[in-house]
Design a protein around this motif. Structure first.
Motif, short mmCIF file in Angstrom:
data_model
loop_
_atom_site.label_atom_id
_atom_site.label_comp_id
_atom_site.label_asym_id
_atom_site.label_seq_id
_atom_site.Cartn_x
_atom_site.Cartn_y
_atom_site.Cartn_z
N ALA A 124 -5.27 -6.29 -2.40
CA ALA A 124 -6.56 -6.06 -1.75
C ALA A 124 -6.78 -7.06 -0.63
O ALA A 124 -7.30 -6.72 0.44
N PHE A 125 -6.40 -8.31 -0.85
CA PHE A 125 -6.59 -9.35 0.17
C PHE A 125 -5.80 -9.02 1.43
O PHE A 125 -6.34 -9.03 2.54
N THR A 126 -4.52 -8.71 1.28
CA THR A 126 -3.71 -8.46 2.48
C THR A 126 -4.05 -7.12 3.13
O THR A 126 -3.96 -6.98 4.35
N SER A 127 -4.46 -6.13 2.34
CA SER A 127 -4.85 -4.85 2.94
C SER A 127 -6.12 -4.98 3.77
O SER A 127 -6.29 -4.28 4.77
N VAL B 130 -0.20 -11.12 11.00
CA VAL B 130 -0.40 -9.99 11.90
C VAL B 130 -0.61 -8.74 11.06
O VAL B 130 -0.06 -8.60 9.97
N THR B 131 -1.40 -7.82 11.58
CA THR B 131 -1.82 -6.67 10.77
C THR B 131 -1.49 -5.33 11.42
O THR B 131 -1.97 -4.30 10.95
N ALA C 129 6.39 2.83 -0.98
CA ALA C 129 5.25 2.64 -1.88
C ALA C 129 5.28 1.29 -2.59
O ALA C 129 4.21 0.74 -2.92
N TYR C 130 6.47 0.74 -2.83
CA TYR C 130 6.58 -0.49 -3.63
C TYR C 130 7.44 -1.53 -2.92
O TYR C 130 8.49 -1.94 -3.41
N PRO C 131 7.00 -2.00 -1.76
CA PRO C 131 7.80 -2.96 -1.00
C PRO C 131 7.44 -4.40 -1.35
O PRO C 131 6.61 -4.68 -2.23
N LEU C 132 8.07 -5.31 -0.61
CA LEU C 132 7.71 -6.71 -0.68
C LEU C 132 6.24 -6.88 -0.29
O LEU C 132 5.73 -6.17 0.58
N PHE D 271 3.26 -11.29 7.68
CA PHE D 271 2.59 -10.00 7.55
C PHE D 271 2.90 -9.46 6.16
O PHE D 271 3.78 -9.97 5.45
N SER D 272 2.18 -8.43 5.78
CA SER D 272 2.37 -7.80 4.48
C SER D 272 3.06 -6.45 4.67
O SER D 272 2.44 -5.51 5.16
#
Length: 448
Positions: free
Chosen positions: A37-40, A61-62, A322-325, A351-352
Motif C-alpha cells: 500500500a505504501f509503495t502503490s 520514481v513512480t 502479478a508477484y514481482p520484487l 522504484f517498486s
C-alpha cells in the motif's frame, strides 16, 4: 546582482517528501508495516518522491518512463544501492553486490554459463527433477506447495551447480538456511544501521544463516576440480577475456552463493503462485491443461516443448507481473537529471516493480489475472519500464532465461498429470518481504 533562479530549473525543483516521517525512523516503520500500500500510493505524491530510511533520504520514481531511465537509458550512471551495502556480508563480491568495471568483468565471465547450449544441458536436470516430483505425489494428498516448490528450486539449482556433489548434507544445509538469509536480509537492508549492531534474535539468525551457507559452499568449491559438466565447473574454468585470469576460489564462492540464493527463491515462489492462480481461475487452468495434454500427453516436459506451449508461457509472464520484487534500489555514481530533478552522485534511488506492475496507467484491470494481456498485440502497448521482473540494462539478471525455462518445464510437467486444489477454509495472502511469499499454501493433489 545575481539573477534569481528560474522556477523550472531542475537544480531548484523541490522533491516532495512523503508525509508521515518520524524522528530517527523516518518512513521505515510505515514502509515495513504497509509495504504494498505504501509503495502503490507514492504515485499520488509525484513522479519523483522522497522517503527516509531512518535519516537516509531515498528518491523513489513512480512512472514507467523514469524506471526505464534508471534501469536502461542511464544504466551506466547507476550502481547498486543500499540493499547491496547491507547484504555484502552474505554475497561477498558476487554479481548481485558489485559495481563498475569489476561487475562488468564478472558478468562477462559468468554469462556464458547461461547461453543456449549449457541451458539445454541444465534443462535435463529440470526435467528429471520435475518428473521425479510428479511421480512422488499420490492422489488426495495435501502438500505445502510453497515449501515443495522452493525445495524443488533449490534441488534444481544445486544439481546444476554442483552436479554429483549435491548430496543430502549439502542439500539440507542449503534448504535450511538460504530462505532465512534472503528474508532477514531484506528486513536488515530497510532498517536503520543502528539495528544491525544490536544482539537481537533476527540478527543472530541472519549471521548464523550466512555462516552455514558459506561453510557448505566452501566445502564443495574447495573440493571441486572443474572437470564436470555443471555450473561450478563453468565458473572455475571461466577466464577474463582481457587478462586470461581465472576467478580465485573466494570469488567463485561468492558467485555460487549468489546463484543459490537469487536462483531459488524467485522461481520457487513463482511456481507456487502459478498453481495458486490456476486454481483460482478455472478457465485459465482448462486452457493450460488442454495445451499440455496436446503437447506432452502425460510425459515430462523438455526444453524442446517450451516453444510449443505459448499459452503457458503467457501464464508465466502474468505470474511474474502479478508477484514481482517489491522494491529495487540503485545509487547514482554521477549527477543525473531524473524527472526534472538533478540528483548528485551518491543519491539513493529506487522504484517498486510491484507498484509499476499494478499501475492502471500501464496495465488494464491490473488486479485481474489475465494471461492474454501478453498476446503480442496487447503486450506491444505496455511501455518500457512497466514490466521489469528481472530488472534491466547493465544489471539485468543474467539467469533470467534459466528461470523462465525452469518454471515452464516444471509447470508443464506437473500440470500434465496433476490438478492442485485449494484446501477449503485456508485463504492465502501475500507476505511481503523482498518478494511476495504466500503466507501459507496448502493444496491437495488430484490426479488428472
Amino acid at each position: 546582482m545575481t539573477a534569481s533562479p528560474k522556477s523550472g530549473d531542475p537544480a531548484q525543483r523541490e522533491v516532495p517528501a512523503v508525509p508521515g516521517r518520524l524522528p530517527l525512523l523516518g518512513h521505515t516503520a510505515a514502509l515495513l508495516r504497509h509495504r504494498l500500500a505504501f509503495t502503490s500510493d507514492l504515485r499520488s505524491h509525484g513522479a519523483v518522491v522522497r522517503v527516509y530510511l531512518g535519516r537516509l533520504p531515498l528518491h523513489l520514481v513512480t512512472t514507467a518512463e523514469l524506471a526505464h531511465q534508471v534501469l536502461t537509458v542511464d544504466t551506466d550512471k547507476f550502481d547498486k544501492g543500499i540493499f547491496v551495502d547491507k547484504l555484502r556480508r552474505a554475497f561477498g563480491n558476487g554479481l548481485v553486490s558489485t559495481n563498475g568495471d569489476f561487475y562488468r568483468r564478472q558478468r562477462r565471465m559468468v554469462q556464458p554459463a547461461f547461453h543456449r547450449r549449457p541451458l539445454t544441458r541444465y534443462s535435463e536436470t529440470m526435467t528429471a527433477l520435475a518428473d521425479e516430483l510428479a511421480n512422488s505425489w499420490r492422489d488426495g494428498r495435501t502438500v505445502s506447495l510453497d515449501r515443495v516448490m522452493q525445495d524443488l528450486a533449490i534441488s534444481i539449482v544445486g544439481r546444476t551447480l554442483f552436479s554429483a556433489d549435491f548430496g543430502s548434507s549439502v542439500s539440507a544445509g542449503i534448504r535450511a538456511h538460504t530462505p532465512t538469509l534472503i528474508r532477514l536480509g531484506v528486513v536488515r537492508a530497510l532498517s536503520p544501521a543502528v539495528l544491525e549492531r544490536l544482539p537481537i534474535p533476527a540478527n543472530r539468525r541472519f549471521d548464523r544463516a550466512i555462516a552455514h551457507v558459506h561453510r557448505v559452499v566452501d566445502d564443495v568449491v574447495d573440493s571441486a576440480r572443474g572437470d564436470r559438466d555443471d555450473l561450478l565447473s563453468a565458473l572455475l574454468n571461466a577466464r577474463d577475456e582481457d587478462t586470461g585470469a581465472a576467478m580465485d576460489r573466494q570469488q567463485v564462492r561468492d558467485e555460487v552463493v549468489t546463484l543459490l540464493t537469487a536462483g531459488t527463491e524467485t522461481t520457487g515462489i513463482a511456481l507456487a503462485w502459478l498453481f495458486h492462480e490456476l486454481a483460482r481461475n478455472p478457465s485459465v487452468e482448462r486452457r493450460v491443461h488442454a495445451e499440455v495434454d496436446e503437447v506432452l500427453d502425460g510425459r515430462a516436459a523438455t526444453v524442446a516443448d517450451v516453444g510449443r506451449l505459448p499459452y503457458l508461457v503467457r501464464v508465466i509472464t502474468e505470474v511474474l507481473r502479478a508477484y514481482p520484487l517489491w522494491l529495487m534500489l540503485r545509487r547514482t555514481n554521477t549527477e543525473v537529471e531524473l524527472g526534472g530533478v538533478r540528483l548528485p552522485a551518491g543519491t539513493e534511488v529506487g522504484f517498486s516493480p510491484h507498484a509499476l506492475h499494478h499501475d492502471p496507467r500501464y496495465h488494464d484491470d491490473p488486479d485481474r489475472f489475465d494471461p492474454d494481456r501478453w498476446l503480442p498485440e496487447r503486450a506491444a502497448a505496455v511501455p518500457k519500464g512497466a514490466y521489469v521482473p528481472f530488472a534491466g540494462g547493465l544489471h539485468h539478471c543474467p539467469g533470467h532465461a534459466f528461470a523462465h525455462l525452469e518454471i515452464a518445464i516444471v509447470a508443464a510437467t506437473l500440470a500434465a498429470r496433476w490438478r492442485l486444489v485449494p484446501v477449503p477454509g485456508r485463504p492465502v495472502r501475500p507476505r511481503v518481504i523482498g518478494l511476495l511469499y504466500p503466507d501459507h499454501l496448502p493444496m491437495t493433489t488430484r490426479s488428472r
